[in-house]
Design a protein around this motif. Structure first.
Motif, PDB file in Angstrom:
ATOM      1  N   VAL B 134      78.074 -26.507  29.125  1.00 60.82           N
ATOM      2  CA  VAL B 134      76.853 -26.745  29.913  1.00 60.82           C
ATOM      3  C   VAL B 134      77.122 -26.491  31.394  1.00 60.82           C
ATOM      4  O   VAL B 134      76.366 -25.776  32.060  1.00 60.82           O
ATOM      5  CB  VAL B 134      76.307 -28.171  29.668  1.00 60.82           C
ATOM      6  CG1 VAL B 134      75.145 -28.474  30.607  1.00 60.82           C
ATOM      7  CG2 VAL B 134      75.848 -28.316  28.217  1.00 60.82           C
ATOM      8  N   GLU B 135      78.227 -27.028  31.892  1.00 59.61           N
ATOM      9  CA  GLU B 135      78.558 -26.805  33.310  1.00 59.61           C
ATOM     10  C   GLU B 135      78.740 -25.319  33.600  1.00 59.61           C
ATOM     11  O   GLU B 135      78.211 -24.789  34.580  1.00 59.61           O
ATOM     12  CB  GLU B 135      79.840 -27.576  33.661  1.00 59.61           C
ATOM     13  CG  GLU B 135      80.261 -27.386  35.100  1.00 59.61           C
ATOM     14  CD  GLU B 135      81.688 -27.835  35.335  1.00 59.61           C
ATOM     15  OE1 GLU B 135      81.956 -29.039  35.242  1.00 59.61           O
ATOM     16  OE2 GLU B 135      82.542 -26.964  35.595  1.00 59.61           O
ATOM     17  N   LEU B 138      75.420 -23.321  33.325  1.00 56.38           N
ATOM     18  CA  LEU B 138      74.520 -23.590  34.456  1.00 56.38           C
ATOM     19  C   LEU B 138      75.022 -22.928  35.728  1.00 56.38           C
ATOM     20  O   LEU B 138      74.255 -22.405  36.524  1.00 56.38           O
ATOM     21  CB  LEU B 138      74.361 -25.099  34.678  1.00 56.38           C
ATOM     22  CG  LEU B 138      73.550 -25.857  33.620  1.00 56.38           C
ATOM     23  CD1 LEU B 138      73.573 -27.352  33.900  1.00 56.38           C
ATOM     24  CD2 LEU B 138      72.110 -25.360  33.559  1.00 56.38           C
ATOM     25  N   ASN B 139      76.340 -22.943  35.906  1.00 51.50           N
ATOM     26  CA  ASN B 139      76.926 -22.428  37.143  1.00 51.50           C
ATOM     27  C   ASN B 139      77.147 -20.921  37.151  1.00 51.50           C
ATOM     28  O   ASN B 139      77.003 -20.282  38.174  1.00 51.50           O
ATOM     29  CB  ASN B 139      78.284 -23.098  37.392  1.00 51.50           C
ATOM     30  CG  ASN B 139      78.186 -24.157  38.472  1.00 51.50           C
ATOM     31  OD1 ASN B 139      77.279 -24.121  39.300  1.00 51.50           O
ATOM     32  ND2 ASN B 139      79.112 -25.081  38.466  1.00 51.50           N
ATOM     33  N   LEU B 169      67.988 -26.580  31.546  1.00 50.84           N
ATOM     34  CA  LEU B 169      68.723 -27.449  30.611  1.00 50.84           C
ATOM     35  C   LEU B 169      67.770 -28.302  29.789  1.00 50.84           C
ATOM     36  O   LEU B 169      66.989 -29.088  30.323  1.00 50.84           O
ATOM     37  CB  LEU B 169      69.698 -28.348  31.387  1.00 50.84           C
ATOM     38  CG  LEU B 169      70.489 -29.352  30.530  1.00 50.84           C
ATOM     39  CD1 LEU B 169      71.326 -28.657  29.463  1.00 50.84           C
ATOM     40  CD2 LEU B 169      71.395 -30.212  31.418  1.00 50.84           C
TER      41      LEU B 169
END
Lengths: 69, 208
Positions: B134-135, B138-139, B169
């Motif tokens: 997820v990190e 997203l990044n 998200l």
């Protein structure tokens, strides 16, 4: 009194807010390996939690994951 | 053995879904990170409705402990999940394109592997792995992530929710009942969560 806005809710602290994102997660007793964090609209990579300085009034979004899939 | 040609298969899907919906689904590419209880079920749902392409990734093999909730068969024990799922999906819909990656997803390879996926379903088992995808997504990507957390145990069907955390998200789950809380994973509740995930993916495809 100081405060952070965590997931849309005000959280008050007696003197100052926790100094860093890591310190905040420690205070909340949350394992940082399971958290995706956003501070003032910016996604913070986990490797930078320790260097992310928090200040009065900062807006923080925390998404915490539990295992299972 | 009865076979359906691609034209017959598509005619069936169009009859069910309508031409417009079918074309959107057929044009879509979806990434699935992790092929356990969540990922295998999400993949089966999306293949059935005629998704164009799935990019599937997992480093693991099919093990006996997977069979209580994952879309594999006894005869597939010991086979790479990517291979086993590709086989099973092809039996459901021979015309879905599948790009399989048998490897461990890391923050380094996630952007490359899913670069053509506007939507990624996060289907890992461990909390730390969920955090990484997820990190990273997203990044380092522009994709929308449909993640799941809190799907353990049984009962409490209505506590599993689909929540929009941000434009990029979507989070599925009850927010708490993880393995840490001592709940095992069972087919019914995992499938409910996977159904939420697949349904959120379809909504993203059809409404964007």
């Amino acid at each position: 009194m100081a405060k952070l806005i965590i997931n849309g809710e005000n959280k008050d602290f007696e003197n100052t807010v926790p100094a860093t994102l890591t310190a905040l997660l420690d205070a909340l007793k949350v394992d940082e390996a399971t958290v995706v964090a956003e501070v003032n609209g910016e996604i913070i990579p986990r490797s930078s939690f320790q260097n992310t300085i928090l200040d009065d009034g900062h807006k923080i979004e925390l998404v915490r994951f539990v295992g299972g899939g | 053995m009865t076979k359906l040609t691609t034209e017959q298969f598509e005619a069936m899907l169009i009859e069910r879904h309508g031409q417009t919906v079918h074309q959107k689904l057929k044009s879509a590419t979806v990434g699935i990170a992790g092929l356990g209880g969540l990922g295998s079920n999400v993949a089966v749902s999306l293949a059935r409705i005629g998704i164009g392409k799935l990019v599937i990734a997992d480093f693991d093999i099919v093990e006996p402990s997977n069979l209580n909730r994952q879309q594999y068969f006894v005869e597939q024990l010991g086979i790479e999940k990517v291979t086993a799922l590709t086989e099973n999906l092809s039996k459901i819909n021979p015309y879905v394109k599948i790009e399989g990656h048998c490897l461990k997803l890391t923050s380094e390879n996630i952007p490359e592997i899913f670069k053509h996926c506007p939507i990624i379903a996060e289907c890992f088992d461990k909390a730390e792995q969920k955090q990484i995808i997820v990190e990273t997504a997203l990044n380092k990507t522009k994709s929308v992530i449909v993640a799941a957390s809190g799907i353990g145990g049984y009962g409490k069907s209505n506590e599993i929710l689909t929540q929009k955390i941000s434009d990029r998200l979507i989070l599925i789950g009850d927010g708490s009942r993880g393995l840490e809380a001592g709940f095992g994973l069972m087919a019914p509740r995992v499938a409910i969560a996977a159904g939420h995930q697949a349904n959120a993916v379809v909504e993203l495809i059809l409404e964007n």
